[in-house]
Write a protein that holds these residues in place. Sequence first.
Motif, short mmCIF file in Angstrom:
data_model
loop_
_atom_site.label_atom_id
_atom_site.label_comp_id
_atom_site.label_asym_id
_atom_site.label_seq_id
_atom_site.Cartn_x
_atom_site.Cartn_y
_atom_site.Cartn_z
N PHE A 35 0.83 -1.20 0.00
CA PHE A 35 0.00 0.00 0.00
C PHE A 35 0.87 1.25 0.00
CE2 PHE A 35 -3.72 2.41 0.42
CZ PHE A 35 -3.60 3.31 1.45
N LYS A 36 0.46 2.25 -0.78
CA LYS A 36 1.22 3.50 -0.90
C LYS A 36 0.39 4.64 -0.31
CE LYS A 36 3.61 1.77 -4.87
NZ LYS A 36 3.05 0.89 -5.84
N PRO A 37 0.57 4.94 1.00
CA PRO A 37 -0.26 5.95 1.65
C PRO A 37 -0.12 7.35 1.07
CG PRO A 37 1.45 5.15 3.14
CD PRO A 37 1.53 4.33 1.90
N VAL A 38 1.05 7.71 0.56
CA VAL A 38 1.23 9.05 -0.01
C VAL A 38 0.37 9.21 -1.26
CG1 VAL A 38 2.91 10.63 -1.04
CG2 VAL A 38 3.55 9.27 0.94
N GLU A 39 0.35 8.20 -2.10
CA GLU A 39 -0.48 8.25 -3.30
C GLU A 39 -1.97 8.21 -2.93
OE1 GLU A 39 2.79 5.83 -5.95
OE2 GLU A 39 0.72 5.14 -5.97
N PHE A 40 -2.29 7.47 -1.89
CA PHE A 40 -3.67 7.35 -1.45
C PHE A 40 -4.20 8.68 -0.90
CE2 PHE A 40 -6.94 6.32 1.71
CZ PHE A 40 -7.81 5.61 0.90
N ASP A 41 -3.32 9.49 -0.34
CA ASP A 41 -3.71 10.79 0.22
C ASP A 41 -4.45 11.65 -0.80
OD1 ASP A 41 -1.48 12.11 2.79
OD2 ASP A 41 -3.27 10.88 2.90
N THR A 42 -4.09 11.55 -2.07
CA THR A 42 -4.76 12.31 -3.12
C THR A 42 -6.25 11.98 -3.14
OG1 THR A 42 -2.75 12.23 -4.43
CG2 THR A 42 -4.77 12.80 -5.60
N PHE A 43 -6.59 10.69 -3.05
CA PHE A 43 -7.99 10.28 -3.05
C PHE A 43 -8.67 10.68 -1.74
CE2 PHE A 43 -5.83 7.12 -5.75
CZ PHE A 43 -6.50 7.37 -6.94
N ARG A 44 -7.96 10.50 -0.64
CA ARG A 44 -8.52 10.78 0.67
C ARG A 44 -8.91 12.26 0.80
NH1 ARG A 44 -6.90 12.87 5.16
NH2 ARG A 44 -4.75 13.05 4.51
N LYS A 45 -8.07 13.14 0.31
CA LYS A 45 -8.33 14.58 0.42
C LYS A 45 -9.51 15.04 -0.41
CE LYS A 45 -3.63 15.78 1.65
NZ LYS A 45 -2.36 16.34 1.21
N GLN A 46 -9.89 14.25 -1.40
CA GLN A 46 -11.00 14.63 -2.27
C GLN A 46 -12.35 14.12 -1.74
OE1 GLN A 46 -10.01 13.19 -6.17
NE2 GLN A 46 -8.19 14.47 -6.31
N ALA A 47 -12.33 13.35 -0.69
CA ALA A 47 -13.57 12.77 -0.15
C ALA A 47 -14.17 13.68 0.91
CB ALA A 47 -13.28 11.38 0.41
N GLY A 48 -15.27 13.24 1.54
CA GLY A 48 -16.00 14.03 2.54
C GLY A 48 -15.28 14.13 3.88
N LEU A 49 -15.95 13.77 4.97
CA LEU A 49 -15.42 13.94 6.32
C LEU A 49 -14.51 12.80 6.74
CD1 LEU A 49 -18.70 15.11 8.06
CD2 LEU A 49 -16.78 16.53 7.31
N PRO A 50 -13.50 13.06 7.58
CA PRO A 50 -12.60 12.01 8.04
C PRO A 50 -13.24 11.19 9.17
CG PRO A 50 -11.98 14.08 9.03
CD PRO A 50 -13.11 14.38 8.06
N LEU A 51 -12.65 10.03 9.43
CA LEU A 51 -13.07 9.23 10.58
C LEU A 51 -12.66 9.93 11.87
CD1 LEU A 51 -11.94 5.68 9.42
CD2 LEU A 51 -14.26 6.55 9.47
N THR A 52 -13.43 9.72 12.91
CA THR A 52 -13.05 10.25 14.22
C THR A 52 -11.94 9.38 14.80
OG1 THR A 52 -14.59 8.88 15.47
CG2 THR A 52 -15.42 10.99 14.63
N ASN A 53 -11.28 9.87 15.84
CA ASN A 53 -10.22 9.08 16.46
C ASN A 53 -10.79 7.79 17.05
OD1 ASN A 53 -11.60 10.40 18.51
ND2 ASN A 53 -9.77 10.86 19.69
N LEU A 54 -12.03 7.82 17.56
CA LEU A 54 -12.67 6.62 18.09
C LEU A 54 -12.93 5.61 16.97
CD1 LEU A 54 -14.02 4.96 20.31
CD2 LEU A 54 -16.10 6.28 19.92
N GLN A 55 -13.42 6.07 15.82
CA GLN A 55 -13.67 5.18 14.70
C GLN A 55 -12.38 4.51 14.23
OE1 GLN A 55 -15.58 8.20 12.32
NE2 GLN A 55 -17.55 7.14 12.43
N ARG A 56 -11.29 5.28 14.17
CA ARG A 56 -10.01 4.70 13.75
C ARG A 56 -9.54 3.63 14.74
NH1 ARG A 56 -9.05 9.90 11.88
NH2 ARG A 56 -8.08 10.60 13.80
N GLU A 57 -9.67 3.92 16.04
CA GLU A 57 -9.27 2.94 17.06
C GLU A 57 -10.11 1.68 16.97
OE1 GLU A 57 -6.73 2.76 19.30
OE2 GLU A 57 -5.98 4.55 18.29
N LEU A 58 -11.42 1.84 16.78
CA LEU A 58 -12.30 0.68 16.67
C LEU A 58 -11.98 -0.15 15.43
CD1 LEU A 58 -15.70 2.15 17.85
CD2 LEU A 58 -14.24 0.54 19.08
#
Length: 120
Positions: A35-58
């Motif tokens: 997986f290439k997180p730097v390349e993925f960031d391009t897609f991530r930044k174009q989407a809606g709201l991020p996950l909360t810290n609780l959602q990421r932990e879960l």
Amino acid sequence: MVRGEEGEDHIRNWMRNRNTVEFIGLWETLHNTDFKPVEFDTFRKQAGLPLTNLQRELLTLFAQNVSEQELKEIKRLISSYFAERAMDLADKVWEEKGWTDEDADKLSKTKMRPYNLFNQ
């Protein structure tokens, strides 16, 4: 199953949802060594709201293989945590409003909501 043109729209909307994109990124980070997180960031930044810290932990927790008994214990812990928070918030509101045991008795005998009962 969602089919046809309408189904394709649902899938497109789901894939544009920031939470979906964040979930896919987290899942790939945990399970895909290529997986290439730097390349993925391009897609991530174009989407809606991020996950909360609780959602990421879960999501991180749910990526682990746990027994049914451990899963039940995790659910119990989460339920207890949120029940305690709800009680603390209820106590805070109770104190701020200056409600008494008499008010609680009055409330228990009516179908009215507290904000209607005490703001008359």
